[in-house]
Design a protein around this motif. Structure first.
Motif, PDB file in Angstrom:
ATOM      1  N   LEU A  26       1.967   6.651  -6.948  1.00 25.72           N
ATOM      2  CA  LEU A  26       0.807   7.030  -7.380  1.00 25.72           C
ATOM      3  C   LEU A  26       0.665   8.285  -7.202  1.00 25.72           C
ATOM      4  CD1 LEU A  26      -2.019   7.568  -8.576  1.00 25.72           C
ATOM      5  CD2 LEU A  26      -2.916   6.827  -6.091  1.00 25.72           C
ATOM      6  N   PHE A  27       1.703   9.191  -6.068  1.00 30.20           N
ATOM      7  CA  PHE A  27       2.051  10.362  -6.089  1.00 30.20           C
ATOM      8  C   PHE A  27       3.118  11.003  -6.644  1.00 30.20           C
ATOM      9  CE2 PHE A  27       4.472  13.533  -3.127  1.00 30.20           C
ATOM     10  CZ  PHE A  27       3.833  14.563  -3.383  1.00 30.20           C
ATOM     11  N   GLU A  28       3.335  10.420  -6.647  1.00 28.57           N
ATOM     12  CA  GLU A  28       5.063  10.775  -7.825  1.00 28.57           C
ATOM     13  C   GLU A  28       4.289  10.819  -9.666  1.00 28.57           C
ATOM     14  OE1 GLU A  28       8.466   8.142  -6.795  1.00 28.57           O
ATOM     15  OE2 GLU A  28       8.551   9.004  -5.037  1.00 28.57           O
TER      16      GLU A  28
ATOM     17  N   THR B 203      -2.152   7.482 -14.438  1.00 30.19           N
ATOM     18  CA  THR B 203      -1.723   6.755 -15.470  1.00 30.19           C
ATOM     19  C   THR B 203       0.161   6.386 -15.189  1.00 30.19           C
ATOM     20  OG1 THR B 203      -0.920   8.971 -16.263  1.00 30.19           O
ATOM     21  CG2 THR B 203      -3.015   8.281 -17.191  1.00 30.19           C
ATOM     22  N   GLY B 204       1.393   6.811 -14.612  1.00 30.21           N
ATOM     23  CA  GLY B 204       2.118   6.723 -14.598  1.00 30.21           C
ATOM     24  C   GLY B 204       1.974   4.946 -13.775  1.00 30.21           C
ATOM     25  N   LEU B 205       0.992   4.139 -13.893  1.00 28.28           N
ATOM     26  CA  LEU B 205       1.070   3.329 -12.722  1.00 28.28           C
ATOM     27  C   LEU B 205       1.039   2.486 -13.996  1.00 28.28           C
ATOM     28  CD1 LEU B 205      -0.769   3.416  -9.588  1.00 28.28           C
ATOM     29  CD2 LEU B 205       1.490   3.609  -9.721  1.00 28.28           C
TER      30      LEU B 205
ATOM     31  N   GLU C 107       0.608  -0.990  -0.214  1.00 29.52           N
ATOM     32  CA  GLU C 107      -0.284   0.126   0.145  1.00 29.52           C
ATOM     33  C   GLU C 107       1.058   1.725   0.053  1.00 29.52           C
ATOM     34  OE1 GLU C 107      -3.483   2.472   2.989  1.00 29.52           O
ATOM     35  OE2 GLU C 107      -2.911   0.046   2.814  1.00 29.52           O
ATOM     36  N   SER C 108       1.754   1.299   0.648  1.00 30.64           N
ATOM     37  CA  SER C 108       2.626   2.483   0.691  1.00 30.64           C
ATOM     38  C   SER C 108       3.558   2.448  -0.837  1.00 30.64           C
ATOM     39  CB  SER C 108       3.791   2.348   1.952  1.00 30.64           C
ATOM     40  OG  SER C 108       4.494   1.254   1.834  1.00 30.64           O
ATOM     41  N   CYS C 109       3.442   1.469  -0.751  1.00 28.83           N
ATOM     42  CA  CYS C 109       4.460   1.641  -1.879  1.00 28.83           C
ATOM     43  C   CYS C 109       3.867   2.125  -3.021  1.00 28.83           C
ATOM     44  CB  CYS C 109       5.411   0.585  -3.075  1.00 28.83           C
ATOM     45  SG  CYS C 109       6.370   0.641  -4.129  1.00 28.83           S
TER      46      CYS C 109
ATOM     47  N   ILE D 152       1.994  -5.601 -21.445  1.00 32.62           N
ATOM     48  CA  ILE D 152       1.018  -4.385 -20.916  1.00 32.62           C
ATOM     49  C   ILE D 152       1.052  -4.789 -19.278  1.00 32.62           C
ATOM     50  CG2 ILE D 152      -1.355  -3.243 -20.545  1.00 32.62           C
ATOM     51  CD1 ILE D 152      -0.546  -5.337 -23.552  1.00 32.62           C
ATOM     52  N   LEU D 153       1.666  -3.354 -18.610  1.00 32.46           N
ATOM     53  CA  LEU D 153       2.551  -3.124 -17.154  1.00 32.46           C
ATOM     54  C   LEU D 153       1.071  -3.109 -16.566  1.00 32.46           C
ATOM     55  CD1 LEU D 153       5.594  -3.186 -17.082  1.00 32.46           C
ATOM     56  CD2 LEU D 153       5.102  -5.269 -16.683  1.00 32.46           C
ATOM     57  N   SER D 154       0.887  -3.523 -15.569  1.00 35.61           N
ATOM     58  CA  SER D 154      -0.324  -2.224 -14.563  1.00 35.61           C
ATOM     59  C   SER D 154       0.044  -2.936 -12.983  1.00 35.61           C
ATOM     60  CB  SER D 154      -1.922  -2.724 -14.740  1.00 35.61           C
ATOM     61  OG  SER D 154      -2.200  -1.427 -14.361  1.00 35.61           O
ATOM     62  N   MET D 155      -0.245  -1.295 -12.271  1.00 34.59           N
ATOM     63  CA  MET D 155       0.447  -1.171 -10.999  1.00 34.59           C
ATOM     64  C   MET D 155      -1.203  -0.995 -10.322  1.00 34.59           C
ATOM     65  SD  MET D 155       3.421  -1.556 -11.295  1.00 34.59           S
ATOM     66  CE  MET D 155       4.814  -1.146 -12.082  1.00 34.59           C
ATOM     67  N   PHE D 156      -0.940  -2.035  -8.746  1.00 34.79           N
ATOM     68  CA  PHE D 156      -2.216  -2.471  -7.967  1.00 34.79           C
ATOM     69  C   PHE D 156      -1.620  -2.463  -6.920  1.00 34.79           C
ATOM     70  CE2 PHE D 156      -3.424  -3.972 -11.793  1.00 34.79           C
ATOM     71  CZ  PHE D 156      -4.139  -3.759 -12.530  1.00 34.79           C
ATOM     72  N   ASP D 157      -2.785  -1.869  -6.025  1.00 32.34           N
ATOM     73  CA  ASP D 157      -2.574  -2.509  -4.645  1.00 32.34           C
ATOM     74  C   ASP D 157      -3.213  -3.422  -3.843  1.00 32.34           C
ATOM     75  OD1 ASP D 157      -4.932  -0.973  -5.004  1.00 32.34           O
ATOM     76  OD2 ASP D 157      -4.781   0.619  -3.115  1.00 32.34           O
ATOM     77  N   THR D 158      -4.047  -4.134  -4.261  1.00 32.14           N
ATOM     78  CA  THR D 158      -5.282  -4.952  -3.888  1.00 32.14           C
ATOM     79  C   THR D 158      -4.759  -6.145  -4.319  1.00 32.14           C
ATOM     80  OG1 THR D 158      -6.920  -4.703  -5.274  1.00 32.14           O
ATOM     81  CG2 THR D 158      -6.569  -3.185  -3.066  1.00 32.14           C
TER      82      THR D 158
END
Length: 148
Positions: free
Chosen positions: A108-110, A114-116, A101-103, A124-130
């Motif tokens: 997300l802040f940085e 769309t940067g995720l 969650e912190s990462c 195709i890459l995507s970042m998730f928190d859950t």
């Protein structure tokens, strides 16, 4: 290799495990603790071998326990794994990174929403928190590039 229900264990070490959910056609790579370079590379190579053998094009890479990959691991993915993946598996490979969650919040802040996400016709890459969000994205019949 051990078959447990629909899951096939492909690789297991102190720091990483790789399995395949055969029912979903999904490779699951899980970091159990800070990665050792040799185990990381071996696990990724075995995952790619399995993906090539069974044409698996959806990967869930769970790194939430370690926060994020280090620069060496990121560089190895960019310079070694992804090019091999593109040449052997062709286009339309989906990788969901499950972050702590912190990462996730930091990225997300940085980088913003769309940067995720990254997209090219091969990976195709995507970042998730859950886990639920990551699996939902990977389960879509055709992951829409409009959402990327």
């Amino acid at each position: 290799m051990t078959l447990i229900g629909e899951n096939m264990f492909i690789y297991f070490s102190d720091s990483m495990q790789v399995s395949c959910d055969r029912g979903k056609g999904l490779l699951v790579l899980t970091c159990l603790k800070r990665l050792r370079a040799d185990e990381f590379k071996e696990g990724m190579v075995r995952a790619l071998w399995y993906a090539e053998k069974y044409n698996i094009k959806r990967w869930l890479f769970d790194i939430k326990l370690i926060g994020a990959l280090n620069e060496e691991e990121e560089a190895w993915l960019q310079n070694c794994l992804y090019p091999k993946m593109m040449s052997s598996l062709g286009a339309d490979n989906y990788i969901a990174f499950l972050l702590s969650e912190s990462c996730y919040k930091q990225l997300l802040f940085e980088a913003g929403e769309t940067g995720l996400k990254t997209y090219n016709s091969f990976i195709i890459l995507s970042m998730f928190d859950t886990t639920a969000k990551a699996l939902e994205w990977l389960a879509m019949d055709s992951v829409a590039t409009a959402n990327i």
